[in-house]
Design an enzyme around this catalytic site. Structure first.
Site, mmCIF file in Angstrom:
data_model
loop_
_atom_site.group_PDB
_atom_site.id
_atom_site.type_symbol
_atom_site.label_atom_id
_atom_site.label_comp_id
_atom_site.label_asym_id
_atom_site.label_seq_id
_atom_site.Cartn_x
_atom_site.Cartn_y
_atom_site.Cartn_z
ATOM 1 N N MET A 16 0.779 -1.289 -0.134
ATOM 2 C CA MET A 16 -0.011 0.066 0.052
ATOM 3 C C MET A 16 0.894 1.352 0.157
ATOM 4 O O MET A 16 0.507 2.090 -0.528
ATOM 5 C CB MET A 16 -1.060 0.034 1.292
ATOM 6 C CG MET A 16 -2.284 0.843 0.943
ATOM 7 S SD MET A 16 -3.104 0.987 2.499
ATOM 8 C CE MET A 16 -2.424 2.418 3.197
ATOM 9 N N VAL A 30 2.256 1.501 -3.639
ATOM 10 C CA VAL A 30 0.937 1.925 -4.410
ATOM 11 C C VAL A 30 0.595 3.530 -4.401
ATOM 12 O O VAL A 30 0.574 4.178 -5.350
ATOM 13 C CB VAL A 30 -0.270 1.207 -4.181
ATOM 14 C CG1 VAL A 30 -1.478 1.512 -5.120
ATOM 15 C CG2 VAL A 30 0.065 -0.263 -4.942
ATOM 16 N N ASP A 31 0.740 3.813 -2.937
ATOM 17 C CA ASP A 31 0.445 5.254 -2.727
ATOM 18 C C ASP A 31 1.443 6.114 -3.119
ATOM 19 O O ASP A 31 1.194 7.290 -3.300
ATOM 20 C CB ASP A 31 0.409 5.263 -0.945
ATOM 21 C CG ASP A 31 -1.171 5.973 -0.783
ATOM 22 O OD1 ASP A 31 -2.016 5.762 -1.700
ATOM 23 O OD2 ASP A 31 -1.205 6.299 0.330
ATOM 24 N N ALA A 32 2.827 5.574 -3.272
ATOM 25 C CA ALA A 32 3.981 6.800 -3.358
ATOM 26 C C ALA A 32 3.866 7.400 -4.834
ATOM 27 O O ALA A 32 3.994 8.428 -4.846
ATOM 28 C CB ALA A 32 5.130 5.868 -3.375
ATOM 29 N N MET A 90 1.324 10.066 -4.978
ATOM 30 C CA MET A 90 1.619 11.328 -4.063
ATOM 31 C C MET A 90 2.559 12.008 -4.858
ATOM 32 O O MET A 90 2.281 13.312 -5.031
ATOM 33 C CB MET A 90 2.308 10.740 -2.865
ATOM 34 C CG MET A 90 1.282 10.056 -2.054
ATOM 35 S SD MET A 90 0.239 11.241 -1.023
ATOM 36 C CE MET A 90 -0.498 10.095 0.159
#
Lengths: 134, 78
Positions: B56, B59-61, B64
């Site tokens: 997660m 995937v979030d990086a 962002m």
């Protein structure tokens, strides 16, 4: 596993300090401030993420075992993860707006600091190990 | 000049929008797989949770970063 996350936070902290020092020599003090602000946004976001992970670990220890408990655990983790993603998104977007618009920090250096911190997340799965289930 | 500013806003909107879309699809698939794994082998939930959190973060990086670029274009370039 927590030690791996601590290492990640440590690396991001090192990027804040090293990047600020380098940018103060390469450019100016305001550039260093902007770099530190950018990477501190990522650092705080990662610290929040680790805190949520710790909460999950504590939740597992408190829960009793059993089929229903396992299902409840999985659902709870998923809910927490989605909540964390939304909170982190709001935090990052909000702080970037504060840095760009309100504090009027040097945009390029702030972005550089942010990217420096965020890149650690991209390379983290290479070294992070998952402990075996007993 | 007006057109250039408008195009910058459109670029920022695309970056923010597609970033959010990518993150939501990625985390949605990840969450679905986590539930599948948890249903198949409940004893592996602690390991799956750890893997889930690591992926997660990954995937979030990228979204962002897209958000940061979008806001950079929106606030710093206009």
């Amino acid at each position: 596993m927590l030690s791996e996350y601590r290492r990640l936070l440590g690396l991001q902290g090192a990027i804040v300090v090293a990047g600020a020092i380098i940018s103060s020599f390469a450019a100016s003090f305001p550039a260093a401030m902007a770099f530190a602000f950018g990477s501190c946004i990522v650092l705080a976001s990662s610290a929040f993420f680790v805190w949520r992970f710790q909460q999950g670990a504590r939740h597992t220890q408190n829960e009793s075992s059993g089929r229903d408990a396992n299902a409840a655990n999985a659902e709870w983790y998923l809910r927490q993860a989605y909540r964390t993603a939304i909170e982190r998104f709001i935090w990052v977007a909000g702080m970037l707006v504060v840095g760009f618009k309100l504090l009027e920090l040097k945009p390029f250096w702030m972005l550089a600091g942010f990217l420096g911190g965020q890149v650690i997340w991209l390379v983290a799965p290479i070294w992070m190990r998952v402990e075996k289930v007993k | 000049m007006e057109l250039a500013t408008s195009l910058l806003y459109i670029a920022a909107a695309l970056m923010l929008g597609f970033g959010a879309l990518g993150a939501s699809v990625g985390i949605g698939i990840l969450g679905g797989r986590f539930l599948e794994g948890a249903a198949r082998q409940p004893e592996l939930i602690p390991m799956l949770r750890t893997q889930f959190f690591i992926v997660m973060g990954l995937v979030d990086a990228v979204p962002m970063i897209a958000v940061a670029f979008g806001l950079f274009v929106m606030f710093a370039k206009t």
